[in-house]
Design an enzyme around this catalytic site. Structure first.
Site, PDB file in Angstrom:
ATOM      1  N   ARG A 176      10.769   5.755   4.308  1.00  0.00           N
ATOM      2  CA  ARG A 176      11.063   7.213   4.552  1.00  0.00           C
ATOM      3  C   ARG A 176      11.475   7.541   5.686  1.00  0.00           C
ATOM      4  O   ARG A 176      12.331   8.428   5.853  1.00  0.00           O
ATOM      5  CB  ARG A 176       9.394   7.698   4.413  1.00  0.00           C
ATOM      6  CG  ARG A 176       8.926   7.646   3.042  1.00  0.00           C
ATOM      7  CD  ARG A 176       7.503   8.155   2.928  1.00  0.00           C
ATOM      8  NE  ARG A 176       7.240   9.520   3.484  1.00  0.00           N
ATOM      9  CZ  ARG A 176       5.964   9.929   3.795  1.00  0.00           C
ATOM     10  NH1 ARG A 176       4.902   9.075   3.562  1.00  0.00           N
ATOM     11  NH2 ARG A 176       5.949  11.349   4.171  1.00  0.00           N
ATOM     12  N   ASP A 234       2.063   4.973  -0.065  1.00  0.00           N
ATOM     13  CA  ASP A 234       1.460   6.091   0.561  1.00  0.00           C
ATOM     14  C   ASP A 234       1.065   7.334  -0.285  1.00  0.00           C
ATOM     15  O   ASP A 234       1.473   7.091  -1.424  1.00  0.00           O
ATOM     16  CB  ASP A 234       2.421   6.614   1.728  1.00  0.00           C
ATOM     17  CG  ASP A 234       2.582   5.893   2.900  1.00  0.00           C
ATOM     18  OD1 ASP A 234       1.697   4.920   3.297  1.00  0.00           O
ATOM     19  OD2 ASP A 234       3.608   5.698   3.126  1.00  0.00           O
ATOM     20  N   ARG A 274       0.758  -1.174  -0.143  1.00  0.00           N
ATOM     21  CA  ARG A 274       0.032   0.081   0.150  1.00  0.00           C
ATOM     22  C   ARG A 274       0.827   1.365   0.158  1.00  0.00           C
ATOM     23  O   ARG A 274       1.234   1.649   1.129  1.00  0.00           O
ATOM     24  CB  ARG A 274      -0.743   0.071   1.108  1.00  0.00           C
ATOM     25  CG  ARG A 274      -1.839  -1.047   1.473  1.00  0.00           C
ATOM     26  CD  ARG A 274      -2.558  -1.318   2.635  1.00  0.00           C
ATOM     27  NE  ARG A 274      -3.394  -2.415   2.573  1.00  0.00           N
ATOM     28  CZ  ARG A 274      -3.901  -2.802   3.836  1.00  0.00           C
ATOM     29  NH1 ARG A 274      -3.942  -2.193   4.928  1.00  0.00           N
ATOM     30  NH2 ARG A 274      -4.990  -3.709   3.581  1.00  0.00           N
ATOM     31  N   TYR A 320      12.683  -0.405  -3.003  1.00  0.00           N
ATOM     32  CA  TYR A 320      12.305   0.906  -3.016  1.00  0.00           C
ATOM     33  C   TYR A 320      13.309   1.791  -3.614  1.00  0.00           C
ATOM     34  O   TYR A 320      14.442   1.412  -3.135  1.00  0.00           O
ATOM     35  CB  TYR A 320      11.724   1.398  -2.083  1.00  0.00           C
ATOM     36  CG  TYR A 320      10.176   1.276  -1.757  1.00  0.00           C
ATOM     37  CD1 TYR A 320       9.002   1.889  -1.932  1.00  0.00           C
ATOM     38  CD2 TYR A 320      10.132  -0.178  -0.850  1.00  0.00           C
ATOM     39  CE1 TYR A 320       7.677   1.132  -1.721  1.00  0.00           C
ATOM     40  CE2 TYR A 320       8.705  -0.814  -0.605  1.00  0.00           C
ATOM     41  CZ  TYR A 320       7.588   0.289  -0.933  1.00  0.00           C
ATOM     42  OH  TYR A 320       6.351  -0.204  -0.735  1.00  0.00           O
TER      43      TYR A 320
END
Length: 244
Positions: A197, A52, A50, A110
């Site tokens: 993050r 963001d 999911r 990522y």
């Protein structure tokens, strides 16, 4: 029939992947709405993760089921014809009935991109974090090494009420410099809420000299969100690929 697809999307205008009752601006919602129009069937599109609000994807993987068979190439063409320009289906094919994009994922990668130039490009302002200060990349790499392997990443999770396990395995963190762009690649078996993050934000604080490299190990040991660094903004983050 179970279908697997690989997607790319610009997350700038969306409130993340997951469908929500208070907004129509989600990737999952757009896909399910279109599939309903094209096939007449209500179906749930399950994503591998999911992402963001504001986060992008170059290789998101998702799957959905239809009662009636549709030719994958034709369905792909129809979807791309009617999807918004910031969402694109790169690949669509049938999959085994047991395939699930999230439950079967083994590794996800990522990449977070940082523009270190004195005059960041206006054309990449939605896709790179503009960071004009000096960064000690070697110190960042030293700190990143502490995160490799299996650890409790509770300090790097934004969900303070997380009831499930916060143990994850990071297989690789690679930091590359190319001209004025710094790219941080992170591969793991799964990620917590805002985990990537928070890792990036912490490494930036190490690179800027605000924190010592040892702070990363201390954060892991303390299992306290306050022990880690800031949460980096979403727009520099991309889901690069998912491995099965």
């Amino acid at each position: 029939m179970n279908y697997k697809m690989i997607l790319e999307y610009d997350g700038t205008s969306y409130n993340g992947w997951q469908k929500q009752g208070n907004t129509e601006r989600t990737i999952q919602g757009k896909l399910e709405e279109l599939l309903k129009k094209l096939t007449g069937e209500d179906t749930e599109v399950a994503g591998s993760g999911r992402t963001d609000a504001g986060v992008h994807a170059l290789g998101q993987v998702a799957n959905f089921r239809l009662k009636e068979y549709r030719e994958p190439e034709e369905l792909l063409e129809e979807m791309n014809r009617y999807l918004p320009q910031d969402i694109r289906v790169l690949e669509l094919k049938t999959a085994s009935e047991r395939f699930h994009s999230r439950l079967n994922a083994l590794r996800k990668t990522y990449v977070y991109r940082i523009d270190r130039g004195d005059k960041p490009s206006v054309f990449y302002r939605k896709y790179r974090l503009a960071y004009g200060g000096p960064l000690d990349v070697e110190r960042m790499k030293e700190a990143a090494d502490c995160l490799l392997g299996t650890h409790d990443f509770k300090s790097f999770c934004a969900n303070k009420r997380m009831r499930k396990s916060t143990v994850r395995c990071i297989h690789e963190i690679r930091i590359e410099e190319q001209q004025e762009v710094l790219s941080i690649y992170i591969t793991g078996n799964g990620f917590l809420h805002h985990m990537v993050r928070i890792i990036v934000g912490t490494l930036l604080e190490v690179g800027s000299g605000e924190k010592p490299a040892a702070c990363v190990q201390e954060a892991l040991d303390q299992c306290d969100r306050a022990a880690a660094g800031q949460t980096a903004p979403p727009h520099g983050l991309f889901l690069l690929k998912v491995e099965y």
